[in-house]
Write a protein that holds these residues in place. Structure first.
Motif, PDB file in Angstrom:
ATOM      1  N   HIS A  37       0.815  -1.209   0.000  1.00  0.00           N
ATOM      2  CA  HIS A  37       0.000   0.000   0.000  1.00  0.00           C
ATOM      3  C   HIS A  37       0.856   1.270   0.000  1.00  0.00           C
ATOM      4  CE1 HIS A  37      -3.527  -2.451   0.437  1.00  0.00           C
ATOM      5  NE2 HIS A  37      -3.089  -2.971   1.576  1.00  0.00           N
ATOM      6  N   THR A  38       2.178   1.099   0.023  1.00  0.00           N
ATOM      7  CA  THR A  38       3.100   2.228  -0.072  1.00  0.00           C
ATOM      8  C   THR A  38       4.179   1.890  -1.086  1.00  0.00           C
ATOM      9  OG1 THR A  38       4.661   1.451   1.619  1.00  0.00           O
ATOM     10  CG2 THR A  38       2.729   2.715   2.390  1.00  0.00           C
ATOM     11  N   LEU A  39       4.845   2.915  -1.589  1.00  0.00           N
ATOM     12  CA  LEU A  39       5.930   2.688  -2.540  1.00  0.00           C
ATOM     13  C   LEU A  39       7.086   1.941  -1.892  1.00  0.00           C
ATOM     14  CD1 LEU A  39       5.927   6.168  -4.315  1.00  0.00           C
ATOM     15  CD2 LEU A  39       5.182   3.987  -5.292  1.00  0.00           C
ATOM     16  N   GLU A  40       7.347   2.244  -0.611  1.00  0.00           N
ATOM     17  CA  GLU A  40       8.445   1.575   0.099  1.00  0.00           C
ATOM     18  C   GLU A  40       8.167   0.078   0.225  1.00  0.00           C
ATOM     19  OE1 GLU A  40       6.894   4.265   1.085  1.00  0.00           O
ATOM     20  OE2 GLU A  40       8.427   5.838   1.089  1.00  0.00           O
ATOM     21  N   ASP A  67       7.758   6.966 -10.262  1.00  0.00           N
ATOM     22  CA  ASP A  67       8.997   7.133  -9.491  1.00  0.00           C
ATOM     23  C   ASP A  67       9.595   5.762  -9.174  1.00  0.00           C
ATOM     24  OD1 ASP A  67       8.674   9.889  -9.439  1.00  0.00           O
ATOM     25  OD2 ASP A  67       7.608   9.862  -7.519  1.00  0.00           O
ATOM     26  N   LEU A  68       8.733   4.848  -8.713  1.00  0.00           N
ATOM     27  CA  LEU A  68       9.202   3.495  -8.398  1.00  0.00           C
ATOM     28  C   LEU A  68       9.682   2.788  -9.658  1.00  0.00           C
ATOM     29  CD1 LEU A  68       9.573   1.076  -6.512  1.00  0.00           C
ATOM     30  CD2 LEU A  68       7.167   0.507  -6.900  1.00  0.00           C
ATOM     31  N   LEU A  69       8.959   2.942 -10.739  1.00  0.00           N
ATOM     32  CA  LEU A  69       9.341   2.295 -11.991  1.00  0.00           C
ATOM     33  C   LEU A  69      10.726   2.745 -12.448  1.00  0.00           C
ATOM     34  CD1 LEU A  69       8.792   0.555 -14.451  1.00  0.00           C
ATOM     35  CD2 LEU A  69       7.378   2.394 -15.384  1.00  0.00           C
ATOM     36  N   ARG A  70      10.985   4.044 -12.378  1.00  0.00           N
ATOM     37  CA  ARG A  70      12.313   4.549 -12.766  1.00  0.00           C
ATOM     38  C   ARG A  70      13.410   3.969 -11.859  1.00  0.00           C
ATOM     39  NH1 ARG A  70       9.320   9.384 -13.746  1.00  0.00           N
ATOM     40  NH2 ARG A  70       9.647  10.024 -11.579  1.00  0.00           N
ATOM     41  N   LYS A  71      13.090   3.858 -10.584  1.00  0.00           N
ATOM     42  CA  LYS A  71      14.060   3.309  -9.637  1.00  0.00           C
ATOM     43  C   LYS A  71      14.355   1.842  -9.930  1.00  0.00           C
ATOM     44  CE  LYS A  71      15.062   3.533  -4.683  1.00  0.00           C
ATOM     45  NZ  LYS A  71      14.524   3.950  -3.364  1.00  0.00           N
ATOM     46  N   LEU A  72      13.303   1.079 -10.242  1.00  0.00           N
ATOM     47  CA  LEU A  72      13.489  -0.330 -10.576  1.00  0.00           C
ATOM     48  C   LEU A  72      14.352  -0.480 -11.832  1.00  0.00           C
ATOM     49  CD1 LEU A  72       9.874  -1.747  -9.958  1.00  0.00           C
ATOM     50  CD2 LEU A  72      11.871  -1.924  -8.457  1.00  0.00           C
ATOM     51  N   ARG A  73      14.089   0.351 -12.826  1.00  0.00           N
ATOM     52  CA  ARG A  73      14.859   0.254 -14.071  1.00  0.00           C
ATOM     53  C   ARG A  73      16.313   0.676 -13.844  1.00  0.00           C
ATOM     54  NH1 ARG A  73      11.592  -2.777 -14.925  1.00  0.00           N
ATOM     55  NH2 ARG A  73       9.794  -2.619 -16.319  1.00  0.00           N
ATOM     56  N   ALA A  74      16.519   1.694 -12.996  1.00  0.00           N
ATOM     57  CA  ALA A  74      17.888   2.125 -12.699  1.00  0.00           C
ATOM     58  C   ALA A  74      18.676   1.030 -11.997  1.00  0.00           C
ATOM     59  CB  ALA A  74      17.863   3.387 -11.828  1.00  0.00           C
ATOM     60  N   SER A  99       9.515   4.438 -19.872  1.00  0.00           N
ATOM     61  CA  SER A  99      10.081   3.651 -18.767  1.00  0.00           C
ATOM     62  C   SER A  99       9.856   2.155 -18.944  1.00  0.00           C
ATOM     63  CB  SER A  99       9.469   4.108 -17.434  1.00  0.00           C
ATOM     64  OG  SER A  99       9.748   5.482 -17.212  1.00  0.00           O
ATOM     65  N   GLY A 100       9.155   1.771 -20.002  1.00  0.00           N
ATOM     66  CA  GLY A 100       9.063   0.356 -20.339  1.00  0.00           C
ATOM     67  C   GLY A 100       7.915  -0.404 -19.710  1.00  0.00           C
TER      68      GLY A 100
END
Length: 241
Positions: A37-40, A67-74, A99-100
């Motif tokens: 239920h949270t991004l974290e 934001d999470l998607l970019r972090k996962l891809r990075a 972002s794919g």
């Protein structure tokens, strides 16, 4: 035995997350490994379970799904993403595509749409697993934006809408039949009524109607009958109910 595709649901609204969970449980070949239920929490679940797929909302109190998607891809995370969001801004879609994301579903989510997209995703994974080498025709069928064009048979003359790329399961002929129904309608219609008018099942009509809502061709309203049972009815944009 084929292993189930593991899925994480990331949705801050508890009720919507529960609906997605119940939808997922009705679709063979998929296994829910966690709800965040949270991004974290979503990031932690992806890190621990390394699922094949995450059903990701975009709006969270402390950030966005993108934001999470970019972090996962990075971080070179291999988890695929289907974004399920109420965001209708074209810029959001563009960023999601860059972002794919595998697919972009507009809320409200209906079971038939999720089932169709997950079926496409499972077929996509199966094609990748079966390949030993790559030809251009393989690329054309694997990339969603190319698959419709390369596989499309010759159609009737184009309408003003038929230049759009249509998702799998939506064809322009049936779409134009429904457009004709609403051009003549003077009241809202439900999926069963539309199905009867075009000679299709309620489920098929519902799939097309929800697509037209997402394309902003129709508006959906929820009405409550005498016993309080909700009924989803559709009308052309600008029509008074």
């Amino acid at each position: 035995m084929t292993q189930n595709i593991r899925v994480v649901i990331a949705e801050d609204d508890h009720q919507i997350a529960e609906i997605q969970k119940r939808f997922l449980e009705r679709i063979d070949g998929f296994e829910l490994v966690g709800i965040a239920h949270t991004l974290e929490d979503a990031e932690d679940l992806v890190d621990v379970f390394q699922p094949e797929l995450i059903l990701l909302d975009n709006h969270f109190p402390n950030g966005t799904g993108l934001d999470l998607l970019r972090k996962l891809r990075a971080n070179n995370c291999a988890t695929d993403v289907i974004l399920i969001t109420a965001a209708k801004e074209v810029d959001t879609l563009r960023e999601a595509l860059r972002s794919g994301v595998f697919y972009y579903i507009l809320k409200p989510l209906v079971f038939e749409r999720l089932q169709e997209v997950l079926s496409q995703y499972a077929a996509h994974l199966d094609k990748l697993k079966a390949m030993e080498s790559l030809a251009q025709t393989d690329v054309d069928t694997l990339l969603p934006q190319r698959a419709t064009n390369t596989a499309a048979p010759q159609q009737e003359p184009q309408t003003t809408h038929s230049h759009q790329r249509l998702p799998k399961g939506i064809d322009v002929i049936t779409l134009d039949k429904i457009r004709a129904v609403f051009s003549d309608a003077d009241e809202s219609l439900n999926a069963e009524e539309v199905g009867t008018l075009i000679g299709a099942s309620r489920t098929t009509a519902r799939r097309y109607l929800e697509y037209m809502v997402s394309a902003q061709e129709l508006e959906a309203q929820v009405n409550y009958g005498s016993v309080g049972r909700p009924e989803r009815r559709y009308l052309a944009l600008g029509m008074t109910h």
